[in-house]
Write an enzyme that holds these catalytic residues in place. Structure first.
Site, short mmCIF file in Angstrom:
data_model
loop_
_atom_site.label_atom_id
_atom_site.label_comp_id
_atom_site.label_asym_id
_atom_site.label_seq_id
_atom_site.Cartn_x
_atom_site.Cartn_y
_atom_site.Cartn_z
N ILE A 1 0.84 -1.20 0.00
CA ILE A 1 0.00 0.00 0.00
C ILE A 1 0.88 1.25 0.00
CG2 ILE A 1 -1.69 1.35 1.33
CD1 ILE A 1 -2.97 -1.25 2.19
N ALA B 1 -6.80 -10.61 -3.27
CA ALA B 1 -8.16 -10.84 -3.76
C ALA B 1 -8.26 -12.18 -4.50
CB ALA B 1 -8.57 -9.70 -4.67
N HIS C 1 5.71 -11.29 -31.81
CA HIS C 1 6.69 -10.20 -31.90
C HIS C 1 6.01 -8.96 -32.48
CE1 HIS C 1 10.49 -8.15 -32.50
NE2 HIS C 1 10.07 -7.82 -33.71
#
Ligand code: FAD
Ligand code: NAI
Length: 475
Positions: A194, A330, A454
């Site tokens: 955080i 989560a 690519h």
């Protein structure tokens, strides 16, 4: 309304709402109870993740990154914009709208999947025969019953001892996502996920950000080579990161906060900030459950005790997500939700804690899965390494972000991929290939042989895999 269900889920964060939907898909009648309200008092399912976590933080990270590009990198593309300004109200409004769309999306999913949603606090109210009784309290009270209960009540921010969050000067993640004027001086305690993500947001908007971290090493959970690179890059961007400090005192008024701390050489300092974010980890949330009335066992840190199958000590009561052991992520909560729903339905379920990806949404992003070098050394496992820097990747050059590298660690003898560590643009997306390979117990040779389009950033994974065998083609 029928109040008897096969399953009651308490909490509609990513763990709870996903468990409820999966159980309903498997034919169960399901109720999901969630207490979160928006500013109008209406239900706001989605938990921490949707309301004050993953989603709003990523919305602000995206907006602030665009602002940073306008100010610092667009000119390299020949785009000249002078006097770009941030409209903080619209900056926050966009984030709030994204949160609202997610809340509404979950309510729609409940309807679509015939999950009965109850807005209010759920708590244990006893047991009758094989039926658990759960009280739902909002303006009114009702009693629901079910044979099975999943607790998914999540976590809340840990307070600094004796310093409560007022969300004006002392901010948790909640207040840190809603600051309505860019602070001149922003302090952050804790250089974890955080601290780094929200520190980046407010630095990009012009705040002078200082992060105070008690651990001696920066980002110790990551591979040490990644942490070193991250420290170098973040410091260059302007984040002031001080590790090995000890906060001695915090005192604050409405408009400022003083933090006194001792640095790693035992020198004392005081810094006055406009605001202080305290991000020193999160604690499990079980306060409203009345869990003690039914004898639910918690561990010494307050997590609900569960076994490897997310079973609690009580019959047919399960617990998932942040409120139980394991990383507070989560996707970990979601997978446990699916797993438990499938177990209740008599299926086998699938959970592999070894291959949970971690992502830090800074710029550049950091992502990893599996073991890092420090851990392998401790395990005395023989390994080999292949790395590839984004500076040698054509797509990264076109993108204008060549910082960072990919590092693949494989078993020295079998070549099985043991860990993949990335610091660079879109690391959050690139890590999925590594998770897939590791879930199938693949080797670095597998990555080296698979087609990679690519020009893509993902070619750097292929090149790092080739580098394990000293046959990198572009570096
Ligand atoms: P929660 O999401 O906390 O949900 C629990 C729900 O239960 C809440 O709605 C709560 O109101 C409700 N509840 C609690 N008690 C009761 C009760 N008695 N009755 C009814 N309802 C109740 N993770 C990631 O993987 N990626 C990220 O990018 C990411 N970013 C984050 C950013 C921030 C700022 C923060 C704080 C967290 C972030 N996380 C991220 C972590 C992630 O938010 C959590 O791991 C996740 O939300 C846990 O899900 P959960 O379902 O266990 O609990
Ligand atoms: P964290 O555990 O990531 O970091 C907390 C930091 O604070 C650690 O480095 C710790 O050493 C430090 N600390 C603890 N006490 C301290 C003290 N007294 N003084 C100074 N430093 C101190 O916790 P954070 O950042 O609060 O986030 C909580 C959780 O939320 C994360 O662990 C993660 O599970 C989840 N999260 C995930 C995100 C993602 O997946 N991108 C984003 C944000 C949060």
């Amino acid at each position: 309304m029928n109040n008897k269900f096969d399953l009651i889920v308490i909490g509609a964060g990513p763990g709870g709402y996903i468990a409820a939907i999966r159980a309903s898909q498997l034919g169960m009648s399901v109720a999901c109870i969630d207490a979160w309200s928006n500013i109008n008092g209406n239900p706001a399912p989605g938990g921490t993740c949707t309301n004050v976590g993953c989603i709003p933080s990523k919305a602000l990270l995206q907006s602030s990154e665009y602002f940073d590009h306008v100010n610092h990198s667009f000119h390299t593309h020949g785009i000249e914009i002078s006097n770009a300004k941030i409209n903080i109200n619209n900056f926050l409004k966009r984030k709030d709208n994204i949160v609202k769309q997610n809340n509404e999306g979950i309510l729609y999913l409940f309807k679509k999947n015939k999950v009965s949603f109850f807005h209010g606090k759920g708590s244990f109210f006893g047991k009758e025969n094989d039926q658990w009784l759960i009280k739902v309290k909002n303006k009114e009270e009702s009693i629901l019953s079910a044979k099975n209960v999943i607790i998914a009540t999540g976590s809340i921010a840990r307070e600094f001892p004796n310093i409560a969050f007022d969300e004006q000067t002392i901010l948790s993640n909640d207040g840190a996502l809603s600051i309505n004027t860019v602070p001149k001086k922003l302090g952050i305690i804790g250089a974890g996920v955080i601290g780094l993500e929200l520190g980046s947001v407010w630095r990009r908007l012009g705040a002078d950000v200082t992060i105070l971290e008690s651990a001696p090493n920066f980002l110790a959970a990551a591979d040490s080579q990644i942490s070193k690179e991250a420290f170098k890059l973040f410091t260059k961007q302007g984040l002031k990161i001080n590790v090995g400090i000890e906060v001695k005192d915090i005192s604050y008024s409405k408009n400022s906060v003083s933090v006194k701390y001792k640095d790693s050489s035992s020198n004392n300092h005081e810094i006055i900030f406009d605001k202080l974010i305290v991000s020193i980890g999160r604690i499990p949330f079980t306060k409203d459950l009345n869990a003690e009335s039914v004898g639910l066992t918690l561990d010494s840190k307050g997590f609900i005790s569960v076994d490897n199958y997310c079973k609690t000590n009580l019959q047919n009561i399960w617990a998932i997500g942040d409120v139980v052991r394991g990383p507070m992520l989560a996707h970990k909560a979601e997978e446990e939700g699916v797993f438990v729903a499938e177990m209740i339905a008599g299926q086998k379920g699938h959970l592999n804690f070894n291959n949970i990806p971690w992502v830090i949404y800074t710029s550049p992003e950091i992502a990893w899965v599996g073991k890092n070098e420090q851990q392998l050394k401790e395990l005395k496992r023989d390994y080999k390494i292949g790395s590839f820097p984004f500076i040698a990747n054509g797509r990264a050059r076109a993108l204008g972000d060549t910082s960072g590298f990919v590092k693949i660690i494989a078993d020295k003898y079998t070549d099985e991929v043991l860990g993949v560590h990335i610091i660079g643009a879109m690391a959050s997306e690139l890590i999925s290939e590594a998770v897939t390979i590791m879930e199938f117990k693949g080797s670095s040779e597998d990555i080296a042989r698979i087609w990679h389009a690519h020009p893509t950033l993902s070619e750097s994974l292929k090149e790092a895999a080739l580098a394990l065998d000293n046959r990198s083609l572009n570096y």
